[in-house]
Design an enzyme around this catalytic site. Sequence first.
Site, PDB file in Angstrom:
ATOM      1  N   GLY A 151       0.769  -1.300   0.089  1.00 47.59           N
ATOM      2  CA  GLY A 151      -0.006  -0.049   0.009  1.00 47.59           C
ATOM      3  C   GLY A 151       0.868   1.208   0.110  1.00 47.59           C
ATOM      4  CG  MET A 152       2.634   2.339   3.066  1.00 49.05           C
ATOM      5  SD  MET A 152       3.530   2.460   4.755  1.00 49.05           S
ATOM      6  CE  MET A 152       4.525   3.949   4.475  1.00 49.05           C
ATOM      7  CB  VAL A 173      10.420  -3.282  -3.822  1.00 51.47           C
ATOM      8  CG1 VAL A 173      11.923  -3.604  -3.816  1.00 51.47           C
ATOM      9  CG2 VAL A 173       9.978  -2.830  -2.416  1.00 51.47           C
ATOM     10  CG  ASP A 176       5.522  -5.423   9.199  1.00 46.78           C
ATOM     11  OD1 ASP A 176       4.863  -6.412   9.927  1.00 46.78           O
ATOM     12  OD2 ASP A 176       5.254  -5.260   7.960  1.00 46.78           O
TER      13      ASP A 176
END
Length: 328
Positions: free
Chosen positions: A29-30, A33, A142
């Site tokens: 969502g952010m 890569v 995380d």
Amino acid sequence: MSGQMVHPSALIGTEIAGYRVEGELGRGGMAVVYRAKDLRLGRTVALKLLAPEYTRNDAFRRRFVQESRVAAAIEHPHIVPVFEAGETDGILYIAMCYVTGQDLRALLDRNGPLPVPAALRIAGQLASALDAAHEHDLVHRDVKPANVLVARGVDGDHPEHVYLTDFGIAKKSLSLTGFTRAGEFVGTLDYVAPERITGRPVDGRSDLYSMACVVHETLTGAPPFRRDDDLELLWAHQYDPPPALSVERPGIPAAADEVLRKALAKTPDDRYGSCLEFVAALRTAMAEAGPRGRTPTLVDPHVPGALPAAGPVPDPPAWAGPVLGGPA
């Protein structure tokens, strides 16, 4: 591009901040890569590009750059190096070492619980990486199997080499707790510390809690709390006692139950002071099981009972950065 939304595939072949984008590795969502080539040094890197909405936030940009510099300054054998981070043409980016290997999530899905000695070796390396980050006032936020890369070690005494990936630079910039301004939780519910659920400030002891959940999974095949409903899972993290390791995996000494209970304490002050302290206590408790023979390893296919060798590199996980993959 200048901060406008661009379809990820449209960037293949383009140059961003001196990196030529070669292929997509993973997305979330952010950020997205990519595998990219460093045109200055000729090396392959994992290039993370953040979503445009974060670039437009001035406070976020400033904190992102500051925290990226801190992350890049950490030199540790079990933390994937950050080469560079910054902003170019309205795009926030992070260039990281591109690592070949498998993540712990893939290993657990394929093999189930690990041999106890292998689980302890992985825990020790992961703990060392987290404590090093905490010394720099960085909290990962995380810690989960998908963010733990297990690569081939250097010799028989060190058969695995663990890398901790995807530091929560952007996550930390968004919030001091576990939630973004939009109320979206940052992290994975199976491994989230109680204080993050309630919105209290977090420190390294929150990572310790998450790591203890991961260790529980390496030993039993599942995280400590398993519920059908997300709200029930959040409740369990806050109020339910963890299951006993010795019950879920016969052969583990009862002394290990108390070690996990302390690491998974609901209040941070009741946990161990560091991740390495937790691992040391767990090793001591496990020693009560008595001497063992030749230890099967994750990369030793010639020993009966060993996990299969890595073989072909699997597809990258749905979202991790740097994302795992094979040689360029």
